[in-house]
Design an enzyme around this catalytic site. Structure first.
Site, mmCIF file in Angstrom:
data_model
loop_
_atom_site.group_PDB
_atom_site.id
_atom_site.type_symbol
_atom_site.label_atom_id
_atom_site.label_comp_id
_atom_site.label_asym_id
_atom_site.label_seq_id
_atom_site.Cartn_x
_atom_site.Cartn_y
_atom_site.Cartn_z
ATOM 1 C CD GLN A 1 6.553 4.122 -3.358
ATOM 2 O OE1 GLN A 1 7.223 5.144 -3.342
ATOM 3 N NE2 GLN A 1 5.252 4.126 -3.108
ATOM 4 C CE1 TYR B 1 0.915 0.117 4.364
ATOM 5 C CE2 TYR B 1 -1.296 -0.578 4.862
ATOM 6 C CZ TYR B 1 -0.042 -0.273 5.279
ATOM 7 O OH TYR B 1 0.276 -0.352 6.599
ATOM 8 C CD GLU B 2 0.768 6.398 1.233
ATOM 9 O OE1 GLU B 2 -0.213 6.119 1.933
ATOM 10 O OE2 GLU B 2 0.820 7.403 0.505
ATOM 11 N N GLY B 3 1.225 3.040 -2.573
ATOM 12 C CA GLY B 3 1.990 2.895 -3.813
ATOM 13 C C GLY B 3 2.821 1.631 -3.724
#
Ligand SMILES: Cc1cc2nc3c(=O)[nH]c(=O)nc-3n(C[C@H](O)[C@H](O)[C@H](O)COP(=O)(O)OP(=O)(O)OC[C@H]3O[C@@H](n4cnc5c(N)ncnc54)[C@H](O)[C@@H]3O)c2cc1C
Length: 592
Positions: free
Chosen positions: A441, A434-436
């Site tokens: 990334q 999560y969070e990319g």
């Protein structure tokens, strides 16, 4: 049962010996002498070890439940949350204008490491709130700030981030949630969001959802997206809670780990929301706090691994199996402890050398954010933007690997749920996604950050490495153990960056095929830089006869291990990058 003890000595080393925070000319840094940070870290460590860690396995086993549209958290979570609130821990690095304690982000991050290591699922309720707080603080009107922030600082109201939809994860341009403008300036939000962490629960009076949605006139793709504040309960003009908004929990996801955190399907059925920031600029608003959020997830990756490592080290000292090849270490016992065996040492040193380097990198990142935000330092902003995908991607990948290595020390016992090592592995896994997701990334790093500002930030990073090496020119021991390996690794990183520059235009697939290796190559060089700085700091303290010599000797030995055994991975990553796109893209899609 697993235990956790906050590594405060090590945190103090990073804050003071490495980052010299008390000498920094930044707002809020003036009070941060050793005694002050010791007191804050001691108190946070006590809560982590005594309140949060004992609830970690409880949360994992019980999980959250959904009954009649209401989410219930595991037994003991609500009381612990109240303790966190009462102790002011939710307000540590928040703005005093809204009830915060005004401490720098680096101190909030240090406390966050302990809380997350002790109980990641629990700490996410506060972490998500902090993210939403930061967004409203940065983009809200005065009225929005006055309405929401004091209650969010105290965590009487918690926050969420609603980006993901069933058909729109990484590619948010596809999202379908709509925002219809109303005559009174509000919007009616309609759509479904999935996987929403802390989407609902029984620990706060209200939940403030930040929701990405498309308002009319914004065009296709991410350009048309705006950000909205959608409270679970509408807030009356006097600040009291009004009627229930048209947002509900459709389902709770059954998942691999972080069972104590409610991952919700959220249904918005004409829910009333208010624009946060500029219309059609929702992605930009989200991105302003992305560095902080992603560093926070990088921290989750290594902090869970820290807890796993502590238990593995204790087990290795305790468990008797086999004899040391160099002679019995425990002659009066039936066997020697695991820790005598070189392969167990290798495993523990891999973990320890990664974790201490990771802490240094995450704290440095947080300090750069302080310099960027509190000190309005553009160079610090650009550098931390470059480092953010590395901190998120590398630290969560290696954090997961480290948790698996810690589990391995337990042999078969590590695979048995009761031992608790499996939970660390399961919990650490999500931070890579999560969070990319980490692949994304890597794309961000190579596709956007590398060329940002004409390549100035990466050149700035290389300058820092060069300066560090030059600073220890006359020190033969540091040169051999740290500077030479750092120089070689940094050369690999430069060669990889050069390869992308030369090939990127001709064959974009070549850059993308090598992006993941580049993120790891960069991660190793960043940790190599951290270890060189830590070694120099440890040497300075040893030479001055300051404090615990054993601590500094161990720091040097751990650093030497990283430089000798981990850093050479940069050559492998460079070789893979240089092989280009051909080996990766050789097969037609139908061959898979
Ligand atoms: C437990 C949990 C909690 C979550 N919490 C939240 C939350 O609070 N709020 C929220 O909004 N979301 C949340 N999410 C959603 C999470 O952020 C997404 O799952 C994640 O961003 C990936 O999106 P996706 O699952 O749709 O995968 P996809 O976007 O379908 O990606 C699948 C895979 O393809 C890769 N990929 C995608 N695009 C590309 C590309 N262009 N090039 C190369 N590779 C690519 C990705 O790296 C990934 O490995 C949560 C998810 C989980 C499981």
């Amino acid at each position: 049962m697993n235990t956790y003890s906050a590594p405060i000595r090590d945190m103090q080393f990073v804050l003071h010996d490495l980052l010299a925070i008390s000498g920094q000319d930044l707002p809020g840094y003036g009070d941060l002498d050793r005694d002050f940070t010791q007191a804050v870290l001691d108190a946070a460590g006590k809560i982590a070890a005594e309140v949060l860690a004992p609830l970690n396995a409880v949360g994992d086993r019980q999980g959250c439940t959904l009954e009649n549209g209401v989410v219930h958290t595991p037994k003991g979570f609500a009381e612990a949350f109240e303790q966190l609130r009462e102790g002011g821990w939710t307000a540590l690095d928040c703005d005093p204008d809204y009830g915060g304690q005004g401490m720098p982000y680096v101190i909030g991050l240090a406390a966050g490491e302990m809380f997350s290591a002790a109980n990641m699922a629990f700490t996410m309720y506060q972490g998500l709130t902090h993210g939403a707080y930061s967004a409203i603080h940065a983009h809200g009107t005065d009225q929005q700030k006055a309405t929401y922030l004091p209650k969010m600082v105290s965590c009487e109201w918690t926050g969420t981030m609603n980006l993901t939809e069933p058909h729109a994860g990484t590619d948010l341009g596809l999202l379908r949630t709509r925002a219809e403008p109303q005559d009174d300036g509000s919007y009616l939000i309609t759509g479904q969001k999935i996987f929403i962490s802390a989407g609902d629960h029984d620990m706060a009076q209200n939940v403030i959802h930040l929701v990405l949605a498309k308002a009319p006139g914004g065009g296709e793709g991410t350009r048309g997206i705006s950000l909205f504040i959608v409270p679970k309960f509408l807030v009356n003009e006097d600040g009291s809670l009004g009627q229930r908004n048209a947002v509900s929990v459709g389902n709770l996801e059954e998942k691999m780990g972080i069972h104590g955190n409610a991952t919700c399907v959220m249904n918005y059925d004409g829910a009333r929301g208010w624009l946060l920031g500029d219309l059609h600029k929702g992605m930009r608003a989200m991105f302003t706090m992305m560095n902080e959020a992603r560093i926070g997830v990088g921290l989750q990756g290594y902090s869970v691994a820290e807890a796993a490592y502590q238990n593995a080290a204790a087990y290795a000292r305790d468990r008797l199996q086999g004899r040391a090849v160099t002679g019995d270490a425990n002659p009066s016992g039936p066997a020697d402890p695991l820790i005598v065996h070189p392969d167990i040492r290798r495993n523990l040193m891999d973990q320890k050398s990664f974790l201490e380097g990771a802490r240094a990198l995450a704290f440095w990142g947080a300090h750069l954010i302080d310099r960027a935000v509190l000190g309005q330092d553009k160079q610090a902003h650009d550098l931390v933007s470059l480092l953010t995908p590395v901190i998120k991607g590398f630290l969560t990948d290696k954090g997961f690997d480290t948790a698996v290595q810690a589990q391995q020390v337990f042999g078969g016992h590590g695979y048995i749920e009761e031992q608790g090592m499996s939970q660390f592995v399961r919990d650490a896994r999500i931070a890579m996604i999560y969070e990319g997701a980490n692949g994304v990334q890597a794309l961000d790093l190579v596709g956007r950050k590398l060329a940002a500002e004409g390549g100035k930030p990466i050149m700035g990073f290389f300058e820092l490495v060069k300066a560090e090496i030059k600073a220890h020119d006359g020190d033969a021991a540091l040169k051999a153990g740290f500077c030479e390996p750092l120089k070689a690794a940094s050369k690999d990183l430069q060669a990889a960056a050069m390869f992308f520059m030369e090939q990127g235009m001709k064959d974009p697939n070549a850059a993308l095929a090598g992006s993941y290796d580049f993120m790891h190559l960069f991660g190793h060089v960043a940790l190599g830089l951290m270890w060189t700085r830590m070694a120099a700091a440890a040497r300075t303290s040893l030479d001055a006869g300051a404090g615990d010599a054993g601590f500094y000797e161990a720091k040097l030995a751990t650093g030497r291990y990283y430089m000798a055994r981990q850093l050479p991975m940069t050559a492998t990553h460079l070789a893979r990058i240089r092989s280009g796109a051909a080996p990766v893209m050789a097969l037609d899609a139908e061959r898979f």
